[in-house]
Design a protein around this motif. Sequence first.
Motif, PDB file in Angstrom:
ATOM      1  N   GLU A  82      37.005  41.309  35.712  1.00 43.05           N
ATOM      2  CA  GLU A  82      36.930  41.854  37.071  1.00 43.05           C
ATOM      3  C   GLU A  82      38.197  42.635  37.414  1.00 43.05           C
ATOM      4  O   GLU A  82      38.133  43.680  38.072  1.00 43.05           O
ATOM      5  CB  GLU A  82      36.717  40.718  38.068  1.00 43.05           C
ATOM      6  N   GLY A  83      39.348  42.098  36.979  1.00 48.02           N
ATOM      7  CA  GLY A  83      40.604  42.803  37.228  1.00 48.02           C
ATOM      8  C   GLY A  83      40.632  44.171  36.566  1.00 48.02           C
ATOM      9  O   GLY A  83      41.123  45.151  37.153  1.00 48.02           O
ATOM     10  N   LEU A  84      40.105  44.261  35.364  1.00 46.82           N
ATOM     11  CA  LEU A  84      40.006  45.555  34.677  1.00 46.82           C
ATOM     12  C   LEU A  84      39.153  46.537  35.469  1.00 46.82           C
ATOM     13  O   LEU A  84      39.483  47.722  35.582  1.00 46.82           O
ATOM     14  CB  LEU A  84      39.401  45.353  33.286  1.00 46.82           C
ATOM     15  N   THR A  85      38.067  46.038  36.020  1.00 47.67           N
ATOM     16  CA  THR A  85      37.190  46.895  36.827  1.00 47.67           C
ATOM     17  C   THR A  85      37.936  47.441  38.042  1.00 47.67           C
ATOM     18  O   THR A  85      37.801  48.623  38.391  1.00 47.67           O
ATOM     19  CB  THR A  85      35.951  46.112  37.273  1.00 47.67           C
ATOM     20  N   GLU A  86      38.748  46.589  38.676  1.00 46.46           N
ATOM     21  CA  GLU A  86      39.501  47.031  39.851  1.00 46.46           C
ATOM     22  C   GLU A  86      40.559  48.068  39.485  1.00 46.46           C
ATOM     23  O   GLU A  86      40.744  49.064  40.202  1.00 46.46           O
ATOM     24  CB  GLU A  86      40.141  45.824  40.541  1.00 46.46           C
ATOM     25  N   VAL A  87      41.245  47.858  38.383  1.00 44.86           N
ATOM     26  CA  VAL A  87      42.253  48.837  37.963  1.00 44.86           C
ATOM     27  C   VAL A  87      41.590  50.174  37.666  1.00 44.86           C
ATOM     28  O   VAL A  87      42.108  51.241  38.049  1.00 44.86           O
ATOM     29  CB  VAL A  87      43.037  48.324  36.735  1.00 44.86           C
ATOM     30  N   SER A  88      40.451  50.143  37.008  1.00 46.35           N
ATOM     31  CA  SER A  88      39.727  51.391  36.725  1.00 46.35           C
ATOM     32  C   SER A  88      39.287  52.086  38.004  1.00 46.35           C
ATOM     33  O   SER A  88      39.261  53.319  38.076  1.00 46.35           O
ATOM     34  CB  SER A  88      38.511  51.099  35.840  1.00 46.35           C
ATOM     35  N   ALA A  89      38.935  51.290  39.019  1.00 45.15           N
ATOM     36  CA  ALA A  89      38.427  51.860  40.261  1.00 45.15           C
ATOM     37  C   ALA A  89      39.540  52.381  41.155  1.00 45.15           C
ATOM     38  O   ALA A  89      39.361  53.391  41.851  1.00 45.15           O
ATOM     39  CB  ALA A  89      37.611  50.813  41.014  1.00 45.15           C
ATOM     40  N   TYR A  90      40.715  51.719  41.152  1.00 43.61           N
ATOM     41  CA  TYR A  90      41.719  51.998  42.174  1.00 43.61           C
ATOM     42  C   TYR A  90      42.990  52.661  41.660  1.00 43.61           C
ATOM     43  O   TYR A  90      43.871  52.993  42.438  1.00 43.61           O
ATOM     44  CB  TYR A  90      42.082  50.701  42.898  1.00 43.61           C
ATOM     45  N   TRP A  91      43.109  52.846  40.342  1.00 43.51           N
ATOM     46  CA  TRP A  91      44.261  53.558  39.806  1.00 43.51           C
ATOM     47  C   TRP A  91      43.750  54.726  38.971  1.00 43.51           C
ATOM     48  O   TRP A  91      42.939  54.518  38.061  1.00 43.51           O
ATOM     49  CB  TRP A  91      45.153  52.635  38.980  1.00 43.51           C
ATOM     50  N   PRO A  92      44.192  55.940  39.232  1.00 44.02           N
ATOM     51  CA  PRO A  92      43.532  57.124  38.645  1.00 44.02           C
ATOM     52  C   PRO A  92      43.730  57.309  37.149  1.00 44.02           C
ATOM     53  O   PRO A  92      42.959  58.050  36.534  1.00 44.02           O
ATOM     54  CB  PRO A  92      44.168  58.293  39.413  1.00 44.02           C
ATOM     55  N   ARG A  93      44.752  56.707  36.552  1.00 44.68           N
ATOM     56  CA  ARG A  93      44.973  56.968  35.128  1.00 44.68           C
ATOM     57  C   ARG A  93      43.766  56.517  34.311  1.00 44.68           C
ATOM     58  O   ARG A  93      43.280  55.395  34.453  1.00 44.68           O
ATOM     59  CB  ARG A  93      46.226  56.237  34.642  1.00 44.68           C
ATOM     60  N   LYS A  94      43.324  57.376  33.421  1.00 45.84           N
ATOM     61  CA  LYS A  94      42.170  57.070  32.584  1.00 45.84           C
ATOM     62  C   LYS A  94      42.628  56.234  31.392  1.00 45.84           C
ATOM     63  O   LYS A  94      42.889  56.747  30.301  1.00 45.84           O
ATOM     64  CB  LYS A  94      41.478  58.348  32.119  1.00 45.84           C
ATOM     65  N   TRP A  95      42.752  54.954  31.647  1.00 42.56           N
ATOM     66  CA  TRP A  95      43.221  54.018  30.622  1.00 42.56           C
ATOM     67  C   TRP A  95      42.040  53.196  30.135  1.00 42.56           C
ATOM     68  O   TRP A  95      41.352  52.547  30.914  1.00 42.56           O
ATOM     69  CB  TRP A  95      44.299  53.111  31.211  1.00 42.56           C
ATOM     70  N   ARG A  96      41.815  53.208  28.815  1.00 37.89           N
ATOM     71  CA  ARG A  96      40.693  52.473  28.231  1.00 37.89           C
ATOM     72  C   ARG A  96      41.171  51.363  27.312  1.00 37.89           C
ATOM     73  O   ARG A  96      40.443  50.893  26.446  1.00 37.89           O
ATOM     74  CB  ARG A  96      39.788  53.432  27.443  1.00 37.89           C
ATOM     75  N   GLY A  97      42.405  50.931  27.510  1.00 39.15           N
ATOM     76  CA  GLY A  97      42.953  49.882  26.667  1.00 39.15           C
ATOM     77  C   GLY A  97      42.404  48.510  27.014  1.00 39.15           C
ATOM     78  O   GLY A  97      41.536  48.350  27.869  1.00 39.15           O
ATOM     79  N   SER A  98      42.940  47.509  26.340  1.00 36.37           N
ATOM     80  CA  SER A  98      42.506  46.128  26.511  1.00 36.37           C
ATOM     81  C   SER A  98      43.684  45.269  26.955  1.00 36.37           C
ATOM     82  O   SER A  98      44.838  45.702  26.913  1.00 36.37           O
ATOM     83  CB  SER A  98      41.925  45.583  25.203  1.00 36.37           C
ATOM     84  N   VAL A  99      43.380  44.041  27.357  1.00 39.13           N
ATOM     85  CA  VAL A  99      44.399  43.162  27.911  1.00 39.13           C
ATOM     86  C   VAL A  99      44.390  41.828  27.168  1.00 39.13           C
ATOM     87  O   VAL A  99      43.336  41.283  26.840  1.00 39.13           O
ATOM     88  CB  VAL A  99      44.182  42.961  29.430  1.00 39.13           C
ATOM     89  N   PHE A 100      45.593  41.324  26.879  1.00 33.51           N
ATOM     90  CA  PHE A 100      45.786  40.023  26.238  1.00 33.51           C
ATOM     91  C   PHE A 100      46.459  39.115  27.258  1.00 33.51           C
ATOM     92  O   PHE A 100      47.579  39.387  27.696  1.00 33.51           O
ATOM     93  CB  PHE A 100      46.648  40.190  24.984  1.00 33.51           C
ATOM     94  N   VAL A 101      45.760  38.054  27.671  1.00 32.60           N
ATOM     95  CA  VAL A 101      46.276  37.109  28.660  1.00 32.60           C
ATOM     96  C   VAL A 101      46.605  35.801  27.953  1.00 32.60           C
ATOM     97  O   VAL A 101      45.754  35.220  27.263  1.00 32.60           O
ATOM     98  CB  VAL A 101      45.250  36.854  29.783  1.00 32.60           C
ATOM     99  N   ILE A 102      47.823  35.312  28.138  1.00 31.92           N
ATOM    100  CA  ILE A 102      48.289  34.068  27.506  1.00 31.92           C
ATOM    101  C   ILE A 102      48.449  33.022  28.606  1.00 31.92           C
ATOM    102  O   ILE A 102      49.267  33.186  29.514  1.00 31.92           O
ATOM    103  CB  ILE A 102      49.624  34.297  26.784  1.00 31.92           C
ATOM    104  N   ALA A 103      47.650  31.962  28.547  1.00 29.20           N
ATOM    105  CA  ALA A 103      47.656  30.931  29.593  1.00 29.20           C
ATOM    106  C   ALA A 103      47.850  29.564  28.943  1.00 29.20           C
ATOM    107  O   ALA A 103      46.904  28.792  28.763  1.00 29.20           O
ATOM    108  CB  ALA A 103      46.362  30.976  30.395  1.00 29.20           C
ATOM    109  N   LEU A 104      49.099  29.276  28.589  1.00 29.81           N
ATOM    110  CA  LEU A 104      49.446  28.042  27.891  1.00 29.81           C
ATOM    111  C   LEU A 104      50.294  27.141  28.781  1.00 29.81           C
ATOM    112  O   LEU A 104      50.869  27.589  29.774  1.00 29.81           O
ATOM    113  CB  LEU A 104      50.223  28.364  26.616  1.00 29.81           C
ATOM    114  N   ASP A 105      50.381  25.883  28.411  1.00 30.87           N
ATOM    115  CA  ASP A 105      51.219  24.932  29.134  1.00 30.87           C
ATOM    116  C   ASP A 105      52.650  25.038  28.629  1.00 30.87           C
ATOM    117  O   ASP A 105      53.235  24.090  28.102  1.00 30.87           O
ATOM    118  CB  ASP A 105      50.680  23.512  28.948  1.00 30.87           C
ATOM    119  N   GLU A 106      53.221  26.230  28.776  1.00 29.45           N
ATOM    120  CA  GLU A 106      54.564  26.532  28.311  1.00 29.45           C
ATOM    121  C   GLU A 106      55.306  27.300  29.397  1.00 29.45           C
ATOM    122  O   GLU A 106      54.762  28.241  29.982  1.00 29.45           O
ATOM    123  CB  GLU A 106      54.521  27.385  27.037  1.00 29.45           C
TER     124      GLU A 106
END
Length: 428
Positions: A212-236
């Motif tokens: 969903e966050g990717l969809t919002e960035v595509s909708a609200y920021w004009p740069r035509k970015w088609r990259g991907s995102v790596f999210v790290i959610a560890l107990d660290e």
Amino acid sequence: MAVALVSGGVAYTVEERHEDARARVVATQTPGPSQSPQTSRTAAAITARRVAVDTILLRRAQAVQTRNQALFLADIDPANTKLRAAQAVLFANLVEIGFTELGYSQAEERFNPSVLRAYGSTTYLVRVLMRYQIPQVDVAPVTTELGYTFVSRAGRWVITDDDDLDDDLGPGAHREAWDLGRIEVERAPRVLVAVEKGDTKRGRAIAAAATEGLTEVSAYWPRKWRGSVFVIALDETEVRDARFADEDIESAASSGSTFSSLPGQDTADGTVAGAYIAINPNERDRVDEILLSHEITHVATADLGGYEPLWLAEGAAEYVSWRGIEAISGPSEVGKAEQAVIDTALPTLTSLPSDAGFYQNSADVYGVSWLAVRYLVRRIGLDHVEELYEDMAMNGTDQAARDRILLSRTGLTEATLWTSLRTYTPQR
């Protein structure tokens, strides 16, 4: 020849290193027709060790690509059972992530007297570059650092430790997601999420929020970015260059750069390739698309150069997040927040937030940065603000350059932008 040298296990002792150094100095000062026998032996030992270590590093990369755990552990010191267990976990993580490219190479030798005393005269402490590419995350191979301690055991070189150099490496080195205990990954289109093994439900929820966050960035920021995102959610509390137990304790998440060339490797600043997102372990249950749209905006702009002022970087990310809030709650909620910044945050500052101390500032610097970007959007339009961002990120190497770019694109300097904000009355 490589096999023969590795099998031979030629040991290169501290005394021989000293002799090698003396020989190099003499060679530059007094040219001679031939080397001494001692110098020849030292040179042969250096060559043998380099070939042996290079071969070990090659085997490690091949082991991951072929999913061969026995090969990955073959060069770990048999006497170090703790390291062998940790390396088995590391191997499982590397296989779990999967790489289209993976390689290790020796950088420079390091010296540490305490490590030498611990492991003996054959100790070889070396900085290692790990070059890798995660499919559908990294658009090109990127590099991170490690430090390995090698010793000669029973006629062969083995790795006896992997953290002796950690304090001397760059920020976040040896703190990648795969270095921090057993993980599992969740995948979605343009999204990869790393959580602890068994934390599947959380991983899937974060992957959905990131989508969903990717969809919002595509909708609200004009740069035509088609990259991907790596999210790290560890107990660290320390992941990559995020230190949530230190100065970033209040941060819910942090985006840290990846480098195709590390700082100091080819250039002083290095070459930024992208960014990964690390989540504060205390905030993992509150991750949503609003938080991630902010961080993904940073990821989407990471490869531009990184010279933009922080008020612009954070203001743009806040702009995207608040557009997402506006879509959910309507413009009145955003208007209230904007007025609160004008009434309470602006009076606590005397200028736009500076880069120095930005993240330690007790004032609402995020809110003021957001207000500055909202003002610029209304003045010149969102597309032109995005062009301003790109120009700043690539060319804003100092304050003079930033003011020149800002003036040419908006008619304002940072000082006059601040003055305009102080007298700004938004249209409702």
